[in-house]
Design an enzyme around this catalytic site. Sequence first.
Site: not given
Ligand code: FPP
Length: 257
Positions: A20, A22-24, A65, A68, A71, A207
């Site tokens: 979790d 990535n966006g932030r 998920s 997701n 989005r 855990e």
């Molecule tokens: C959550 O960050 C992350 C995801 C919804 C997607 C995860 C995907 C990857 C890491 C890349 C592709 C995956 C693979 C296995 C190659 P968020 O976007 O919810 O972040 P935020 O809560 O900060 O907005």
Amino acid sequence: MITKGFFLPHLPKHLAIIMDGNGRWAQKRHLPRVMGHQKGVESVRSVVEECRSLGIPYLTLYAFSSENWGRPAEEVSSLMELLARYLSKELSTLLTQKIRLNVIGEIERLPKNICDILTEIATRTQENSTMVLTLALSYGSRNELLRACRTLAQEAIDGTCSPKEIDEKLFASRLDTAGIPDPDFLIRTSGEMRISNFLLWQMAYAELYFCPTYWPDFNKEALQTALSEFSQRKRRFGLTAEQLKQNETDQHGGSAH
Ligand code: FPP
């Protein structure tokens, strides 16, 4: 910082990760969200590599998920493209590193090109035994539980199983994770402290570890820090400390893990 030659007496057998933040991570740098996902793929690579080299036999990543899908369409298609690119690029590594790729979730909802790559990779890596890398894609735990219930209900109607026979073992065998041990350790990055519909049945005794690091910054050192914490946890499975000690003695000095 943890150095090379990292060793711990107790590693998880099955590590599950909610990736979790990535966006932030991107927003903090005034970048489009997709850049956070791109950087997140690098973290995926290094965590897979580190788990394999440490000898963790099962790693499950929550990559997309059921929720997701809601989005913005642009972000969903960027994530699908990233996934397709990752999978195509990673096949040779999975083969040389003897990693088996497994997928859980409603795969049929994914674009056909991704379903095809996933099927091909899962087939070509099915004999690999160093590590099982499971990607949770279009995955939601409640949905998985409902699908398992429907399967068993249908089997009862068809007369191939009786409701009285349904116990934890049989139920677990109808989940997407059939054949995979329950996770003993869950890591969630980004500071959020929720399970978010991930492996609800399977994580009954896991855990939990929450860290503030955004997923794109989650590197090998961050993983080692989390694993060190796991190594220190006492897992009691509802027993008393005395009972555990007795079990350890019975098992010739084995630990509570
Ligand atoms: C959550 O960050 C992350 C995801 C919804 C997607 C995860 C995907 C990857 C890491 C890349 C592709 C995956 C693979 C296995 C190659 P968020 O976007 O919810 O972040 P935020 O809560 O900060 O907005």
